[in-house]
Scaffold this active site. Structure first.
Site: not given
Lengths: 171, 171
Positions: B34, B116
């Site tokens: 995620h 990220h």
């Protein structure tokens, strides 16, 4: 891609189920504790967006929120060695299950729907006897409210990722 | 209860991230791959239903779907030994992050947002050198579309369960 539909109970019920799953369920890491409402079915992304999601929205809108109780442990033995928290059946959960298996949606209903939250599976026969022997003595008094179900897809490692939430009774 | 907000990338990107996470990320089993959009924050269920979810719906409605690319691996070293798939920044993801940290929502933004997908963390310094040394040579060419974000809550075992999906650009 493999899709499935599940109800995730409240944190309270999930934490209770996980206290057993961490020891007895090899799927512990693949998905949080859940009630399977529709077994894995194949669909492509286009079909999901254009056909299945609109249908699931319609079903969710037409379905009122409902409650369930969990009072004891049961098992699918001798068919499988799966042990589960028995979800005390209500008409609503069967109706929702029926709607999720109408002809407008892919996927077959292979056996009678037994609403449950798995806490142990893939045990050897000996483990099963031991574990079920002790778990079946337990009494629970859990009440939970259901106001949504979730569409998930399966990753290559077997884990399930939630794709979309459907709130019961509309927005 | 602990809540958080994340974007789950497509299956393709999740599978790629998991191929590294299974070896290098102890959180592998706690949540699918995620992009964290809002770090864990405390809220009670009432606040979530009456204040936070309506605000998240509003934010989702006002935000258009966007795309991102993943071309390389980067790391937060020397602050932490976390290694991640770098999400090539777009204005949209920063705008969404800003909206999710407005004063109307709880939770602080402690540091600059670096979008990220974590693939390794909690490595020893020696492991970090080895793993980052080889991963930083890799080149990726992944493109992905974002059309939703998810509100999650944390279970007692540390795993995250999706509570609700918010589609960007409204329904």
């Amino acid at each position: 891609m493999n899709y499935g539909i599940a109800i995730f109970p409240s944190k309270k019920v999930q934490d209770e189920a996980n206290s057993y799953r961490k020891r007895y369920d090899p799927h512990y890491a693949l998905i949080p504790p859940h009630i399977t409402m529709k077994e894995a079915f194949e669909a492509d992304e286009n079909e999901i967006e254009t056909k299945i999601i609109p249908e699931l929205r319609k079903i969710a809108n037409e379905t009122a929120p409902f409650s369930f109780g969990v009072y004891k442990v049961s098992s699918f033995s001798p068919v499988t060695n799966t042990i589960y928290l028995k979800v005390e059946p209500s008409d609503e959960i069967f109706e929702l299950n029926d709607k999720l298996h109408s002809e407008t949606l892919p996927g077959e209903k292979d056996f009678a729907f037994v609403p449950h939250i798995t806490i142990a599976q893939k045990l050897s026969d000996e483990e099963f006897s031991d574990v079920f022997g002790s778990l079946s003595m337990l009494k629970f008094d859990l009440q939970d409210d259901v106001d949504r179900f979730q569409l998930l897809y399966q990753l290559e490692n077997g884990a399930w990722s939630v794709y979309e939430t459907f709130r019961l009774g509309g927005e």
